[in-house]
Design an enzyme around this catalytic site. Structure first.
Site, PDB file in Angstrom:
ATOM      1  N   ALA A 116      41.083 -26.889 -16.110  1.00 53.52           N
ATOM      2  CA  ALA A 116      42.240 -26.151 -15.759  1.00 53.52           C
ATOM      3  C   ALA A 116      42.067 -25.467 -14.486  1.00 53.52           C
ATOM      4  O   ALA A 116      42.603 -25.227 -13.559  1.00 53.52           O
ATOM      5  CB  ALA A 116      42.800 -25.280 -16.780  1.00 53.52           C
ATOM      6  N   TYR A 117      40.767 -24.880 -14.345  1.00 51.91           N
ATOM      7  CA  TYR A 117      40.207 -23.989 -13.470  1.00 51.91           C
ATOM      8  C   TYR A 117      40.288 -24.631 -12.039  1.00 51.91           C
ATOM      9  O   TYR A 117      40.915 -24.309 -11.006  1.00 51.91           O
ATOM     10  CB  TYR A 117      38.800 -23.141 -13.618  1.00 51.91           C
ATOM     11  CG  TYR A 117      38.523 -22.358 -12.588  1.00 51.91           C
ATOM     12  CD1 TYR A 117      39.055 -21.116 -12.224  1.00 51.91           C
ATOM     13  CD2 TYR A 117      37.296 -22.855 -11.779  1.00 51.91           C
ATOM     14  CE1 TYR A 117      38.584 -20.413 -11.279  1.00 51.91           C
ATOM     15  CE2 TYR A 117      36.650 -22.032 -10.848  1.00 51.91           C
ATOM     16  CZ  TYR A 117      37.389 -21.074 -10.519  1.00 51.91           C
ATOM     17  OH  TYR A 117      36.761 -20.086  -9.462  1.00 51.91           O
ATOM     18  N   THR A 118      39.542 -25.951 -12.007  1.00 49.76           N
ATOM     19  CA  THR A 118      39.212 -26.676 -10.729  1.00 49.76           C
ATOM     20  C   THR A 118      40.578 -27.219 -10.344  1.00 49.76           C
ATOM     21  O   THR A 118      40.822 -27.374  -9.099  1.00 49.76           O
ATOM     22  CB  THR A 118      37.966 -27.663 -11.000  1.00 49.76           C
ATOM     23  OG1 THR A 118      38.285 -28.421 -12.161  1.00 49.76           O
ATOM     24  CG2 THR A 118      36.787 -27.005 -11.073  1.00 49.76           C
TER      25      THR A 118
END
Length: 233
Positions: A150-152
């Site tokens: 989700a972050y990347t």
């Protein structure tokens, strides 16, 4: 490096990196609008913002909020020459054990907020004639690992947004670049990774130095760049 007379807006301003950018810009002679989702800076850091215009409790992903905030910021500063999109968030979780809400959260905070702020600030930046937008991506978004999806994904979106907007504005007096840090030496990261070698991490002030260079006239030919600032990670 002098930024005397420059009018700069910083999102995510009350966090560790945002505060370093605000402090560096003020020290370089700029006028600064400090914008954050939090109501106000932590009392222990309030002195760093004494000369800035503060805009707290601002959710840039909410409809209409960015437009109102940047119109008021430009009015108070007497214009706008640069936007630094620092606002961001991090979560580590696997897809199997995680939630779709995390994907929505990180999209909204890491990407949508930068898009909304840039769109809202653009009228004032175009009037400047020599303006800058600097986004904060992440070196980790070049290749994701477990728990980082989700972050990347949200930070990879910042890459493509930076490139597209740089191309859109290349003939209109606005450069657009992104900084790609590795692990930043912040109190939160030290708490989460107490056994790490903090000396290898990049310092907020070091990232701020690169941002200030991108705001200067010496960086006028740089646009669409994704610039790693890695420390010794």
């Amino acid at each position: 490096m002098s930024l005397a007379g420059k009018k700069i807006a910083v999102t995510g301003a009350f966090g560790s990196l945002g505060m370093a950018v605000v402090e560096a810009a003020l020290a370089a002679g700029a006028s600064v609008a400090a914008i954050d989702r939090a109501p106000s800076p932590h009392p222990s850091t309030a002195a760093a913002f004494a000369k800035a215009q503060l805009f707290g409790d601002v959710d840039l992903s909410a409809d209409g909020i960015a437009e109102k905030t940047f119109a008021l910021a430009a009015e108070k500063l007497g214009g706008l020459d640069a936007l630094i999109n620092v606002a961001g968030a991090f979560r580590w979780e696997t897809l199997e054990k995680g939630s779709l809400e995390t994907w929505d959260l990180l999209y909204n905070v890491n990407l949508r907020s930068a898009v909304a702020a840039s769109k809202a600030a653009l009228p004032a930046l175009l009037r400047s004639g020599n303006a800058r937008i600097v986004n904060i991506g992440a070196a980790a978004a070049h290749k994701a690992s477990s728990g980082m999806g989700a972050y990347t994904a949200s930070k990879a979106g910042v890459f493509r947004f930076t490139e597209a907007l740089a191309d859109e504005l290349k003939d209109r007096g606005v450069t657009v670049n992104a900084i790609l840090p590795t692990t930043i030496d912040t109190p939160a990261n030290r708490k989460d990774m107490p056994d790490a070698d903090f000396s290898r991490w990049v310092k907020p002030a070091e990232i701020a130095d690169v941002i200030l260079f991108l705001l200067s006239d010496r960086a006028r030919a740089i646009t669409g760049a994704l610039i790693p600032v890695a420390g010794r990670v």
